[in-house]
Design an enzyme around this catalytic site. Structure first.
Site, PDB file in Angstrom:
ATOM      1  CB  CYS A   1      -2.351   7.413   1.596  1.00 51.11           C
ATOM      2  SG  CYS A   1      -0.678   6.215   2.221  1.00 51.11           S
TER       3      CYS A   1
ATOM      4  CD  GLU B   1      -1.518   2.110   1.223  1.00 50.68           C
ATOM      5  OE1 GLU B   1      -1.485   3.201   0.204  1.00 50.68           O
ATOM      6  OE2 GLU B   1      -1.597   2.402   2.085  1.00 50.68           O
TER       7      GLU B   1
END
Length: 481
Positions: free
Chosen positions: A287, A249
């Site tokens: 993110c 990720e």
């Protein structure tokens, strides 16, 4: 006096020869001292995890679920204490830290629920072809082996939870490496897991330095790697172990699209408030924080001042203050990097409408327009409280602008049109599309991850459980079906 925190080696507390100081990015005070494992202790943890793989995989579901339920309940009981710890070591405003603990509570609860129903087995009749008469296939999922979970600093509790909880749910041992800047929250999980009856060796929490990771990454006894962090580091890990199963990720540069039908004053106020909040929450160190705003020309002139006003209304300051919206970045070095990227953009012709000032590790919430396409802040993930605003003409140009990025994690689309929403879902090259809101929404049970250089694989409890396991088929012969 600040105590030294032991680490967790194969389910028990241990101390190493070296000590790591954990300091607050807000005021530099010492938050805690952490004992660092020696190479021999790391080897002991890996060997114990490898040795217990068969036993742990065979552990009844109710045992694993009970352990996960226990951690969830204990997190509830210790919410304020743990939130204060997150805020101290990370610099995260206390209101966001409390929210993070709440999310970790849910992650372990979801994992307990999934542990009870996961891997029930799927049968398939094979007599659909003449050669399969009398045969039946049963498919079940089994752990790939021990998981090496590498967690980042920005959600020091919840992203550790996303490594640990799915592994325990499927019966896969896990070696957790928390971020060196924020190891205390991960060690808290070890403290709670130690109160359970999980077998020795099924989990360890090892706060080792980043430069000691290559040896762990390459260790053949750790066949699964779950990494959250930068694309540079993530792909270096994948390239170094091409035969391992890697879940990465790797972040993004999240876009919020505001289309022409989202045009009332109420609509634009909502969009501006959400954009301002979620470009700056966690200091922009998320993110899926809003980095790019892509607004249709028909609403741009009314939306832009609302965004600037909402950004300037964000309260900066001491993260322990309940009224603070934006705290410091994780370090002064991180803030200096953000400062250099903004300065580069301004020197190249971008207009600075808000912020643009650094004070130690803190960087003021910042809004830029007219940003050249080739400057760093247009191309990379800023991971700071900075957003750019761009004017486009129509849906097609807006969607093309979202896709004009090497990243593809999530996007937000402010629209009321159902057909537009489905077109966005089809056309946007991202792992998730959030309609009517910013890209910063994540439910911890949903599949979460990206495409392009935002990574591979999916988090979200059940989806991580699938990543940590593989299908194994058993065929029965000579049956009367």
């Amino acid at each position: 006096m600040t105590s030294t925190h032991a680490f967790w080696l194969a389910g028990r507390q241990a101390t190493g020869e070296d000590v790591l100081d954990v300091t607050s990015p807000w005021d530099g005070r010492l938050v805690g001292k952490v004992s660092v494992p020696t190479d021999a202790q790391v080897e002991e943890a890996v060997a114990a995890a490898h040795a217990v793989e068969g036993e742990f995989a065979a552990t009844p579901a109710h045992v694993r679920a009970a352990a996960l339920d226990h951690v969830s309940k204990r997190l509830v009981e210790r919410t304020e204490e743990i939130a204060q710890l997150i805020s101290a070591e990370n610099g995260k405003p206390i209101k966001w830290a409390r929210g993070e603990v709440g999310r970790a509570v849910s992650v372990f609860r979801f994992a307990a629920e999934e542990a009870r129903r996961f891997n029930g087995g799927e049968s398939q009749r094979l007599d659909t072809d003449a050669g399969g008469v009398g045969r039946l296939a049963l498919t079940r999922r089994f752990p790939r082996g021990t998981v090496l979970g590498i967690a980042p600093f920005n959600f020091p509790l919840n992203l550790c939870a996303h490594k640990v909880a799915p592994a325990i749910a499927v019966g896969a041992p896990i070696i957790l490496k928390p971020a060196p800047a924020t190891p205390l929250s991960g060690l808290i999980l070890g403290e709670l897991l130690a109160e359970t009856d999980l077998p020795a060796g099924s989990w360890s929490v090892l706060p080792v330095a980043n430069d000691r990771m290559p040896a762990l990454v390459k260790d053949e006894r750790l066949p699964v790697i779950s990494f959250t962090g930068s694309d540079k580091v993530g792909y270096a890990i994948m390239d170094s172990v091409p035969r391992k199963h890697c879940t990465l990720e790797l972040g993004g540069n999240g876009a919020a699209v505001v289309l022409d039908d989202y045009a009332s004053e109420k609509d634009l106020d909502w969009a501006a408030t959400r954009i301002a909040t979620f470009s700056n929450y966690q200091g922009g160190q998320s993110c899926i924080s809003v980095q790019r705003v892509i607004a249709d020309a028909s609403v741009y002139d009314r939306l832009l001042p609302k965004i600037v006003a909402a950004v300037e209304a964000q309260v900066n300051g001491d993260p322990s203050d309940a009224g603070t919206d934006v705290g410091p970045l994780v370090s002064e070095e991180a803030a200096k990097r953000v400062e250099s990227w903004v300065d580069e953009a301004v020197n190249a012709g971008a207009k600075l409408l808000a912020g643009g000032k650094r004070d130690g590790a803190a960087y003021a919430p910042t809004v830029l327009t007219d940003v050249p396409a080739d400057v760093t802040i247009s191309c990379e993930e800023v991971f700071g409280p900075v957003l750019t605003v761009r004017k486009v003409n129509g849906e097609a140009e807006a969607f093309a602008a979202v896709n004009d990025s090497k990243y593809g994690l999530q996007a937000g689309v402010f629209t009321h049109d159902l057909k537009t929403a489905f077109r966005a879902h089809r056309e946007l090259e991202v792992g998730g599309v959030v309609v009517g809101d910013v890209p910063s929404y994540r439910a911890d049970q949903m599949p979460y991850g990206g495409v392009k250089q935002s990574g591979t694989g999916r988090e979200g409890v059940r989806f991580a459980m699938e990543d940590y396991t593989y299908e194994r088929v058993m065929v029965f012969t000579g049956l009367a079906l």
